[in-house]
Design an enzyme around this catalytic site. Structure first.
Site, PDB file in Angstrom:
ATOM      1  N   SER A  93       0.844  -1.197   0.000  1.00 37.75           N
ATOM      2  CA  SER A  93       0.000   0.000   0.000  1.00 37.75           C
ATOM      3  C   SER A  93       0.875   1.240   0.000  1.00 37.75           C
ATOM      4  CB  SER A  93      -0.884   0.012   1.250  1.00 37.75           C
ATOM      5  OG  SER A  93      -1.594   1.223   1.363  1.00 37.75           O
ATOM      6  N   TYR A 121      -2.687   0.453  10.664  1.00 39.58           N
ATOM      7  CA  TYR A 121      -2.871  -0.182   9.346  1.00 39.58           C
ATOM      8  C   TYR A 121      -1.632   0.043   8.484  1.00 39.58           C
ATOM      9  CZ  TYR A 121      -4.261  -0.763   4.494  1.00 39.58           C
ATOM     10  OH  TYR A 121      -4.292  -1.143   3.175  1.00 39.58           O
TER      11      TYR A 121
END
Length: 224
Positions: A136, A148
């Site tokens: 990501s 996250y």
């Protein structure tokens, strides 16, 4: 030349489903791994006999291994594995974060990747195969208190380490690192952001590269 094969985790929707569609379009045999058997069966109905539903839980090593072995028994071997399954958090940051949510996310985003790679490695060694991981943009930058994002930093670090390990048998590892993608990951549609098909195209850019070329990371961002 034998048909190439790929197993995709998190295959029931979003990036995983888009990658499966492109794989079948290119003539690959595809193993679809996810928890939702109903969604997988619907996708198999759409894609036809080149797709195999492999319902299971990425946080359970035995489940992942059984699916991998089942797919190999059907298609003969695995050329690529895409560890795509992932989840996010509803409460961002550390102070406001929910420890139970963290534990679930770590089980999916970190242990789920480890279990997938561990189960895949013997099959990939046999064919000098290719491993792909969904990283990501959040794993390439610092975001205030983002747990996250930290889970995706793990994916990026581990992916680089796997690239070195897999050189030993002629295999390759690619981290696919998108910014915001319009998928069910988000509650609201994001039509001006990346589409799942953009990520699927990146996956096959790496897979289609000449064997002498290891595409270690592809970083995609929306133009808007």
């Amino acid at each position: 030349m034998s048909t190439k094969t790929i197993l995709i985790t998190g295959a029931s929707s979003g990036i995983g489903a888009a990658t499966a569609r492109l794989a079948v379009e290119k003539g690959w045999q595809v193993g679809l791994f996810a928890r939702s058997e109903e969604k997988l069966n619907a996708l198999v109905e759409e894609l036809g006999d080149k797709a195999t539903a492999l319902p299971g839980d990425v946080t359970d090593f035995d489940s992942v291994k059984a699916a991998m072995d089942s797919f190999v028994s059907k298609v003969g071997g695995i050329d690529a594995v895409y560890a795509n399954a992932g989840t996010g958090l509803s409460a961002p940051g550390t102070d406001a974060g929910d420890p139970d949510e963290w534990e679930n996310m770590v089980n999916v985003n970190i242990l789920g990747v480890l279990w997938t790679v561990k189960a895949a490695m013997p099959h990939l060694k046999a064919r000098k195969g290719h491993l792909l991981l969904t990283g990501s943009a959040a794993g390439r930058r610092h975001i205030a208190g983002s747990v996250y994002g930290a889970s995706k930093w793990f994916v990026h670090g581990y992916g680089g380490n796997l690239s070195e390990e897999m050189k030993e048998f002629g295999g390759r590892c690619t981290v696919i690192a998108p910014g915001m993608v319009d998928t069910p990951f988000f509650d609201e549609p994001k039509p001006d952001k990346l589409q799942p098909e953009d990520i699927a195209n990146a996956v096959f850019h790496a897979l289609d590269a000449d064997p002498r070329c290891a595409v270690n990371e592809i970083f995609l961002m929306p133009t808007q």
